[in-house]
Scaffold this motif. Sequence first.
Motif, short mmCIF file in Angstrom:
data_model
loop_
_atom_site.label_atom_id
_atom_site.label_comp_id
_atom_site.label_asym_id
_atom_site.label_seq_id
_atom_site.Cartn_x
_atom_site.Cartn_y
_atom_site.Cartn_z
N LEU A 15 40.08 53.01 41.55
CA LEU A 15 40.28 54.12 40.63
C LEU A 15 41.73 54.58 40.61
O LEU A 15 42.38 54.68 41.67
N ASP A 16 42.25 54.88 39.42
CA ASP A 16 43.57 55.47 39.30
C ASP A 16 43.55 56.89 39.83
O ASP A 16 42.51 57.57 39.81
N PRO A 17 44.70 57.40 40.29
CA PRO A 17 44.76 58.81 40.67
C PRO A 17 44.65 59.71 39.44
O PRO A 17 44.92 59.28 38.31
N ALA A 18 44.24 60.94 39.69
CA ALA A 18 44.21 61.93 38.62
C ALA A 18 45.65 62.35 38.31
O ALA A 18 46.49 62.47 39.20
N ARG A 19 45.94 62.58 37.01
CA ARG A 19 47.25 63.04 36.59
C ARG A 19 47.10 64.41 35.95
O ARG A 19 46.26 64.60 35.07
N LEU A 20 47.89 65.37 36.41
CA LEU A 20 47.91 66.71 35.82
C LEU A 20 49.30 67.01 35.30
O LEU A 20 50.29 66.94 36.06
N ARG A 21 49.39 67.33 34.02
CA ARG A 21 50.68 67.73 33.45
C ARG A 21 50.85 69.23 33.66
O ARG A 21 49.94 70.03 33.44
N LEU A 22 52.02 69.63 34.08
CA LEU A 22 52.31 71.04 34.34
C LEU A 22 52.74 71.71 33.04
O LEU A 22 53.67 71.24 32.38
N ARG A 127 35.61 46.07 39.86
CA ARG A 127 37.04 46.08 40.17
C ARG A 127 37.28 45.72 41.64
O ARG A 127 38.20 44.95 41.96
N ARG A 128 36.46 46.27 42.50
CA ARG A 128 36.64 46.05 43.94
C ARG A 128 36.16 44.68 44.36
O ARG A 128 36.85 43.95 45.09
N GLU A 129 34.96 44.30 43.93
CA GLU A 129 34.35 43.06 44.40
C GLU A 129 35.06 41.83 43.84
O GLU A 129 35.12 40.79 44.52
N LEU A 130 35.57 41.92 42.62
CA LEU A 130 36.21 40.76 41.99
C LEU A 130 37.73 40.84 42.01
O LEU A 130 38.40 39.94 41.50
N ASP A 131 38.26 41.90 42.58
CA ASP A 131 39.72 42.11 42.64
C ASP A 131 40.32 42.06 41.24
O ASP A 131 41.27 41.31 40.97
N LEU A 132 39.75 42.87 40.35
CA LEU A 132 40.22 42.97 38.97
C LEU A 132 40.59 44.43 38.69
O LEU A 132 39.83 45.17 38.05
N PRO A 133 41.74 44.88 39.16
CA PRO A 133 42.09 46.30 39.06
C PRO A 133 42.25 46.81 37.64
O PRO A 133 42.14 48.02 37.40
N ASP A 134 42.52 45.94 36.68
CA ASP A 134 42.74 46.37 35.29
C ASP A 134 41.49 46.23 34.43
O ASP A 134 41.55 46.44 33.21
N LEU A 135 40.37 45.88 35.03
CA LEU A 135 39.14 45.69 34.28
C LEU A 135 38.73 46.98 33.57
O LEU A 135 38.83 48.08 34.13
#
Length: 312
Positions: A15-22, A127-135
């Motif tokens: 999972l990507d980190p959460a992004r918060l714009r100030l 994503r984890r099991e197949l090592d596909l982070p951009d799936l």
Amino acid sequence: MRRRQQPPLPKRHGLDPARLRLPEEGHWATVRDHLVERLPRVAAARIDQLLREGGIVDLTGPLAPDAPYVPGGAVWFHRDLPDETTVPFDITIVHRDDDLLVVDKPHFLATIPRGQHILQTALVRLRRELDLPDLIPAHRLDRVTAGLILFVANPARRGAYQTMFHKRTVRKEYEAIAPFDPELDLPRTVRSRIIKEKQVLVAQEVPGEPNAETRIELLQHRDGLGRYRLRPLTGRTHQLRLHMNGLGIPILGDDFYPVLTDKPVDDFTRPLQLLASTLEFTDPITGAARRFETTRSLQAWTEPEEWAGRRP
């Protein structure tokens, strides 16, 4: 097209980190003060802990606990994960190439992270099991529906495949098990207007111009049950379940229609007997005809006693 800004934190659990714009305007002296006000569901002590551990960052790196507020800036952090019950069923890979991944999702597994389902989702598992982070999924299935989902593995191809679903050029078939009514005239096309309000679990059919259409065909019947083929021409929330219920033949295992029941998320018995069985389309990249078929079957048809919990 503006390119998506790359997070300064790596993925965690796929999972990507959460992004918060100030906000550009504000009265906060520190980033910490803003986060405490903006994230009321996160304890102030937890925000303090993340800052001490370097878990909240901007583009220059980890923020100090007293880091000043920067209007228009942005911060990233990983949200805490909810406690989840493991969904004890495997995902079956139907097809995999450099661009596409087609899988057979089991019942009770959500497609994407949402609410109380994060790690126990098809996307994070794959994503984890197949090592596909951009799936990324090209479309979705309800958590309680089993069957075929098409994921895009190549980010450069993502838009082309997702557009197929948005434009409804993918031919989809579902299979369902429901009561058999000898008086019901099938096949038929059902059209109705379906609305789904935010924060309301169930959708409903209302008067007005139809926005949902389903072709329904009886394939077989025995012992008071029917095996049906459903071909949705549109993709409204709970469309197939509503249309079957509207005909007086609600799909077996449906905990929403005709009556909403409070089934615990860790109850894996009597799954909804609805299966996404076929995906067919012309590949937008190669022009080739593509057809994928499920490897699964519906237990209420193949093993009715076991599905009903009446094992001999």
